[in-house]
Design an enzyme around this catalytic site. Sequence first.
Site, PDB file in Angstrom:
ATOM      1  N   LYS A 112       0.833  -1.154   0.085  1.00 54.97           N
ATOM      2  CA  LYS A 112       0.029  -0.037  -0.099  1.00 54.97           C
ATOM      3  C   LYS A 112       0.928   1.280  -0.034  1.00 54.97           C
ATOM      4  O   LYS A 112       0.431   2.345  -0.596  1.00 54.97           O
ATOM      5  CB  LYS A 112      -0.964   0.275   1.159  1.00 54.97           C
TER       6      LYS A 112
HETATM    7  C1  LIG Z   1      -4.165  -4.790   0.287  1.00 52.36           C
HETATM    8  C2  LIG Z   1      -3.566  -5.987   0.391  1.00 52.36           C
HETATM    9  C3  LIG Z   1      -3.870  -7.110  -0.186  1.00 52.36           C
HETATM   10  C4  LIG Z   1      -5.128  -6.955  -1.575  1.00 52.36           C
HETATM   11  O1  LIG Z   1      -4.677  -5.994  -2.319  1.00 52.36           O
HETATM   12  P1  LIG Z   1      -6.016  -5.282  -3.335  1.00 52.36           P
HETATM   13  O2  LIG Z   1      -5.346  -4.468  -4.186  1.00 52.36           O
HETATM   14  O3  LIG Z   1      -7.167  -5.095  -2.562  1.00 52.36           O
HETATM   15  O4  LIG Z   1      -6.440  -6.451  -4.452  1.00 52.36           O
HETATM   16  C5  LIG Z   1      -2.924  -8.187  -0.430  1.00 52.36           C
HETATM   17  N1  LIG Z   1      -1.982  -8.380   0.437  1.00 52.36           N
HETATM   18  C6  LIG Z   1      -1.873  -7.226   1.208  1.00 52.36           C
HETATM   19  C7  LIG Z   1      -0.820  -7.473   2.219  1.00 52.36           C
HETATM   20  C8  LIG Z   1      -2.593  -6.191   1.300  1.00 52.36           C
HETATM   21  O5  LIG Z   1      -2.031  -5.381   2.210  1.00 52.36           O
END
Ligand SMILES: *Cc1c(COP(=O)(O)O)cnc(C)c1O
Length: 469
Positions: A112
Amino acid sequence: MDYISTRGQDGPLGFEQALLSGLARDGGLYLPVEWPRFSSDEIAAMRGLSYADLAGRIMAPFCDGEISAAELSAMAADAYAAFDHPAIAPLVQLNDNIHILELFHGPTIAFKDYAMQFLARAFDRALAKMNQHAVILGATSGDTGSAALEAFQGRKSVDVFILFPDGRVSPVQQRQMTSVIADGAFAVSVKGDFDDCQALVKTLFNDHQFRDAVNLSAVNSINWARLMPQIVYYFSSALALGAPEQKVAFSVPTGNFGNVFAGYAAVQMGLPIERLIVASNQNDILPRFFEAGTMAREAVVPSLSPSMDIQVSSNFERLLFELLGRDGSRTASVMHDFATTGQFSLNNDVMAGAHRLFSAYRLDDAGTIAEIATTAKNDGMVLDPHSAVGLSAARRAHADGTVPTDIPIISLACAHPAKFETAVETATGEKPVLPPHMADLMTRPEQMQTVAADADAVKALVLARKRSA
Ligand SMILES: *Cc1c(COP(=O)(O)O)cnc(C)c1O
């Protein structure tokens, strides 16, 4: 570049307006009015660029007329300056034909950060230009909230309030949020669960008087500007393996369909991607959809990969719009059916379009533990549970012929194993160690607000604590 809504009733509008509104006024999501496309020669010429310069090159067409490539490169350089690896998103070879793309080198050690750090700078720039102040309100089950507080802390134009469910996020995730002690940054513990937090956010966004009074904004992954910076690492990793001459595939651990949609965008922009593998945990609404052509909501079952414990993948609407030939009224009607009945089905022609690029796999908790254990033992690499779900899908896609074995698969590692230490310790018998920049995390001072799961209480908190323009 102009942006339109997937439901056809909003736009066109420019990049900065799409950035600040987040969700379109007709309930849809913004997409560029057309996909910018790079030629093979243009992609080949990207080889050797620094990550920040590549980011400028990839994002410039999406901000055409508003932010230049040079300015975007400078914003990316600033956004990623504190990352703990010089490559920003390093690619590590696992075996002959699988590579791991490490997306955990940012301040909160989950992917993120790649989008959120850029987004904070984009928000600041747009608001400062208009001499405006905004309040960002979000709900988190862990990773988004820590990335947002970390990225937006100390920015004068924005106050950020992140609601998290009391006692339901991991200790590392909680401390990452509560140890951000800065003006305008508020970690808010809500007496309730994640659904309560999300419902509170929704209620306040639907309170138009309040929304306008505080200039409320959202930074969840429905914001187009969250997806845009994620396209960059699809390019950087494919280039590292020989694109555009060499084709590659990607395996993407998926929850809200944001990260994997960035891969779809890379395909539309001309990057030769053989296949996108959608990897889900036991919350398998997406694998069931790709198998049967029916999206059918079920109850969320908690898993070892909580950031993928999602039944309604909000970004899927963007792919739906594309699969339906960018027909906004058809997209709106399918989404309306889904909201009222909990399911929708697509015909064989539309599904054939989806199958040309996407395959999907699921992995339950037992499989996740087994994948972490065997990868640690046989390949000497310790993965977090989300990354393990992705890697297992990559291995199966080669084994069952979905991806030819001479096409390398890049498997996305979305979090550092220390962020989900309990599951990793169960699998390997060893507690994963936090990276050096976070070694003292669990002893940092904490600061948080506590509220009841009540919209008026959250409203009062925001009004009392927010700074003004
Ligand atoms: C947010 C997240 C996901 C999922 O990602 P999306 O973009 O919502 O599909 C997978 N793994 C981790 C560690 C995350 O923080």
